[in-house]
Design a protein around this motif. Structure first.
Motif, PDB file in Angstrom:
ATOM      1  N   TRP A   1      -2.250   1.836   2.002  1.00  0.00           N
ATOM      2  CA  TRP A   1      -2.607   0.697   2.855  1.00  0.00           C
ATOM      3  C   TRP A   1      -2.988  -0.526   2.039  1.00  0.00           C
ATOM      4  CZ3 TRP A   1      -0.549   0.590   7.226  1.00  0.00           C
ATOM      5  CH2 TRP A   1      -0.351   1.758   7.952  1.00  0.00           C
ATOM      6  N   GLN A   2      -3.516  -0.311   0.844  1.00  0.00           N
ATOM      7  CA  GLN A   2      -3.787  -1.447  -0.037  1.00  0.00           C
ATOM      8  C   GLN A   2      -2.481  -2.149  -0.405  1.00  0.00           C
ATOM      9  OE1 GLN A   2      -5.958   0.390  -3.289  1.00  0.00           O
ATOM     10  NE2 GLN A   2      -7.866  -0.554  -2.572  1.00  0.00           N
ATOM     11  N   ILE A   3      -1.480  -1.373  -0.785  1.00  0.00           N
ATOM     12  CA  ILE A   3      -0.179  -1.950  -1.153  1.00  0.00           C
ATOM     13  C   ILE A   3       0.473  -2.586   0.070  1.00  0.00           C
ATOM     14  CG2 ILE A   3       2.138  -1.431  -2.044  1.00  0.00           C
ATOM     15  CD1 ILE A   3      -0.094  -1.354  -4.165  1.00  0.00           C
ATOM     16  N   TRP A   4       0.382  -1.922   1.219  1.00  0.00           N
ATOM     17  CA  TRP A   4       0.950  -2.462   2.467  1.00  0.00           C
ATOM     18  C   TRP A   4       0.370  -3.845   2.767  1.00  0.00           C
ATOM     19  CZ3 TRP A   4       4.252   0.154   6.044  1.00  0.00           C
ATOM     20  CH2 TRP A   4       4.468  -0.517   7.245  1.00  0.00           C
ATOM     21  N   ASP A   5      -0.966  -3.929   2.746  1.00  0.00           N
ATOM     22  CA  ASP A   5      -1.619  -5.204   3.043  1.00  0.00           C
ATOM     23  C   ASP A   5      -1.371  -6.239   1.954  1.00  0.00           C
ATOM     24  OD1 ASP A   5      -2.506  -4.231   5.438  1.00  0.00           O
ATOM     25  OD2 ASP A   5      -4.578  -3.928   4.816  1.00  0.00           O
ATOM     26  N   LEU A   6      -1.279  -5.807   0.712  1.00  0.00           N
ATOM     27  CA  LEU A   6      -0.971  -6.730  -0.385  1.00  0.00           C
ATOM     28  C   LEU A   6       0.427  -7.315  -0.223  1.00  0.00           C
ATOM     29  CD1 LEU A   6      -2.049  -7.828  -3.153  1.00  0.00           C
ATOM     30  CD2 LEU A   6      -0.625  -6.060  -4.184  1.00  0.00           C
ATOM     31  N   LEU A   7       1.402  -6.474   0.084  1.00  0.00           N
ATOM     32  CA  LEU A   7       2.768  -6.964   0.328  1.00  0.00           C
ATOM     33  C   LEU A   7       2.800  -7.935   1.493  1.00  0.00           C
ATOM     34  CD1 LEU A   7       5.046  -3.818  -0.117  1.00  0.00           C
ATOM     35  CD2 LEU A   7       5.172  -5.960  -1.395  1.00  0.00           C
ATOM     36  N   MET A   8       2.068  -7.607   2.543  1.00  0.00           N
ATOM     37  CA  MET A   8       2.032  -8.485   3.710  1.00  0.00           C
ATOM     38  C   MET A   8       1.417  -9.842   3.332  1.00  0.00           C
ATOM     39  SD  MET A   8       0.796  -7.440   7.536  1.00  0.00           S
ATOM     40  CE  MET A   8      -0.823  -6.976   7.012  1.00  0.00           C
ATOM     41  N   LEU A   9       0.331  -9.826   2.577  1.00  0.00           N
ATOM     42  CA  LEU A   9      -0.305 -11.072   2.141  1.00  0.00           C
ATOM     43  C   LEU A   9       0.630 -11.896   1.267  1.00  0.00           C
ATOM     44  CD1 LEU A   9      -2.864 -12.905   1.559  1.00  0.00           C
ATOM     45  CD2 LEU A   9      -3.207 -11.434  -0.434  1.00  0.00           C
ATOM     46  N   TRP A  10       1.182 -11.290   0.243  1.00  0.00           N
ATOM     47  CA  TRP A  10       2.027 -12.032  -0.703  1.00  0.00           C
ATOM     48  C   TRP A  10       3.279 -12.565  -0.026  1.00  0.00           C
ATOM     49  CZ3 TRP A  10       2.455 -11.040  -6.514  1.00  0.00           C
ATOM     50  CH2 TRP A  10       1.180 -10.921  -7.070  1.00  0.00           C
ATOM     51  N   LEU A  11       3.956 -11.725   0.737  1.00  0.00           N
ATOM     52  CA  LEU A  11       5.186 -12.185   1.391  1.00  0.00           C
ATOM     53  C   LEU A  11       4.905 -13.275   2.417  1.00  0.00           C
ATOM     54  CD1 LEU A  11       7.390  -9.003   1.905  1.00  0.00           C
ATOM     55  CD2 LEU A  11       7.837 -10.949   0.426  1.00  0.00           C
ATOM     56  N   ALA A  12       3.834 -13.121   3.188  1.00  0.00           N
ATOM     57  CA  ALA A  12       3.509 -14.138   4.194  1.00  0.00           C
ATOM     58  C   ALA A  12       3.174 -15.458   3.524  1.00  0.00           C
ATOM     59  CB  ALA A  12       2.344 -13.667   5.072  1.00  0.00           C
ATOM     60  N   MET A  13       2.399 -15.429   2.459  1.00  0.00           N
ATOM     61  CA  MET A  13       2.033 -16.671   1.771  1.00  0.00           C
ATOM     62  C   MET A  13       3.245 -17.316   1.100  1.00  0.00           C
ATOM     63  SD  MET A  13      -0.967 -17.623   2.346  1.00  0.00           S
ATOM     64  CE  MET A  13      -0.894 -18.971   1.219  1.00  0.00           C
ATOM     65  N   LEU A  14       4.063 -16.536   0.437  1.00  0.00           N
ATOM     66  CA  LEU A  14       5.233 -17.104  -0.237  1.00  0.00           C
ATOM     67  C   LEU A  14       6.268 -17.588   0.781  1.00  0.00           C
ATOM     68  CD1 LEU A  14       5.572 -14.611  -3.212  1.00  0.00           C
ATOM     69  CD2 LEU A  14       4.656 -16.941  -3.242  1.00  0.00           C
ATOM     70  N   HIS A  15       6.427 -16.855   1.870  1.00  0.00           N
ATOM     71  CA  HIS A  15       7.343 -17.250   2.935  1.00  0.00           C
ATOM     72  C   HIS A  15       6.879 -18.574   3.559  1.00  0.00           C
ATOM     73  CE1 HIS A  15      10.241 -16.234   6.208  1.00  0.00           C
ATOM     74  NE2 HIS A  15       9.388 -16.914   6.958  1.00  0.00           N
ATOM     75  N   GLY A  16       5.603 -18.647   3.885  1.00  0.00           N
ATOM     76  CA  GLY A  16       5.055 -19.868   4.476  1.00  0.00           C
ATOM     77  C   GLY A  16       5.096 -21.041   3.512  1.00  0.00           C
ATOM     78  N   THR A  17       4.784 -20.798   2.258  1.00  0.00           N
ATOM     79  CA  THR A  17       4.822 -21.857   1.246  1.00  0.00           C
ATOM     80  C   THR A  17       6.226 -22.398   1.086  1.00  0.00           C
ATOM     81  OG1 THR A  17       2.942 -20.902   0.074  1.00  0.00           O
ATOM     82  CG2 THR A  17       4.357 -22.390  -1.182  1.00  0.00           C
ATOM     83  N   ASN A  18       7.208 -21.509   1.066  1.00  0.00           N
ATOM     84  CA  ASN A  18       8.597 -21.951   0.939  1.00  0.00           C
ATOM     85  C   ASN A  18       9.006 -22.785   2.153  1.00  0.00           C
ATOM     86  OD1 ASN A  18      11.118 -22.144  -0.315  1.00  0.00           O
ATOM     87  ND2 ASN A  18      11.874 -20.335   0.751  1.00  0.00           N
TER      88      ASN A  18
END
Length: 154
Positions: free
Chosen positions: A76-93
């Protein structure tokens, strides 16, 4: 309302400014990243919502103990980390694309993108630190351990 008249030649009078291509494939990769990260984010977010809201007692069960038990698992740590990183990078792009499209002056574009990139790095860094430094087995202010079944006995 008045109708817009076109010249008799049928050609548009609008002149578009186009930038010469830099030869870089960055924009193509950014476009591809948006599509792929969007698909992955749909899976991550719906999985997150399902586990948090549908399994167990629903939204009423989400508290410190729930998060502690969830983040005691590296999955769940990796799951939430992936969700955080992808959401931030997706939104930033996406915001980067909007800035490129609508900020006319180069100085404005550079300033806005600098603020955007700094905010992105700060949020990703803080979020990552929270996920990996979270201690689910802490002692409350009254000295009583706030522990679940996932914490070792004192």
């Amino acid at each position: 309302m008045t109708a817009i008249e076109l010249p008799r030649s049928g050609k548009s009078q609008v002149n578009y400014k186009r930038n010469k291509g830099s030869g870089s494939k960055f924009e193509m990769f950014a476009w591809l990243f948006m599509r792929l990260s969007g698909v992955v984010l749909v899976v991550l977010i719906f999985g997150h919502l399902f586990v948090n809201l549908m399994v167990g007692e629903g939204v009423h069960a989400i508290d410190f103990s729930f998060v502690s038990g969830k983040w005691a698992s590296p999955f769940w740590q990796i799951w939430d980390l992936l969700m955080l990183w992808l959401a931030m990078l997706h939104g930033t792009n996406g915001v980067r694309t909007i800035i490129n499209d609508y900020a006319e002056k180069a100085g404005t574009r550079i300033t806005l993108k600098t603020v955007l990139y700094i905010a992105t790095v700060v949020i990703i860094t803080l979020g990552t630190l929270v996920i990996f430094t979270f201690d689910p087995c802490v002692v409350g202010a009254d000295g009583v351990p706030l522990q679940g079944s996932f914490c070792p006995a004192p």
